[in-house]
Design a protein around this motif. Structure first.
Motif: not given
Length: 215
Positions: A102-109, A187-191
């Protein structure tokens, strides 16, 4: 001889008279000084009015240090803002990636960032363990932790939400909520889900934006 004795007697009488006169003059001066002092005291007493003698003691008057003011109202306002900012209703399922964890990243990352995060590309600079906290306490703790870590310039931190082994149904109660809350923090850009050595499914590695660059 008789004349000489009379002259001596006269001189003695004159000396005694002078001494008597001097004593009277001194006594007069003392009486006049006493009258002046009494008059001065009466003037002072009339000017200041009734007075009361202070109690005497031998202790030094030391100023006590006062405690610094505590911004209680600001803390309450910040907690309220946290509760309003981190909603449980935000849908982040479409933003979660399920490649090899499981992961997450903002658009542009970049798409490689979650994998690099999981591999330890960034050194861990802080950790928050949410074990044993209620939902509201965990929400506030997470918001405060992320904000303070970003303020300190930390880039990578770990958030432990647990695997749910001690929860009803052995399901992680906070896992999904932590996903939602983190995705709402600017502040969070990915996890990404942590590797086995960093907690596996019970923890997340979180990448924060550089200080001053929160979106």
């Amino acid at each position: 001889m008789k004349a000489k004795s009379l002259d001596q007697l006269k001189a003695l009488r004159e000396q005694l008279q002078r001494q008597h006169t001097e004593r009277e003059v001194r006594a007069t001066h003392r009486a006049e000084q006493a009258v002046r002092e009494a008059a001065d005291n009466n003037v002072f007493a009339s000017a200041v009015g009734p007075v009361r003698a202070l109690r005497r003691h031998d202790r030094a008057q030391v100023a006590r240090a006062r405690p610094e003011p505590h911004p209680r109202q600001r803390e309450l306002d910040e907690r309220q803002a946290m509760r309003e900012a981190l909603s449980d209703e935000v849908d982040v399922e479409s933003l979660l990636l399920t490649d090899d964890g499981l992961s997450f990243r903002r658009p542009g990352v970049g798409p490689d960032v979650p994998a690099r995060l999981r591999r330890g590309q960034w050194a861990l600079q802080g950790e928050l363990d949410l074990h044993g906290l209620t939902r509201e306490a965990a929400r506030e703790a997470l918001a405060s932790f992320v904000r303070e870590a970003h303020r300190r310039g930390h880039r990578c931190v770990r958030v432990v939400h647990g695997k749910g082994h001690g929860s009803p149904g052995r399901q992680p109660v906070l896992k999904e909520k932590v996903h939602r809350w983190l995705a709402q923090r600017s502040e969070v850009i990915a996890f990404a889900q942590a590797s086995a050595m960093h907690g596996g499914a019970g923890a997340l590695l979180v990448l924060l934006a550089p200080r001053g660059a929160a979106r």
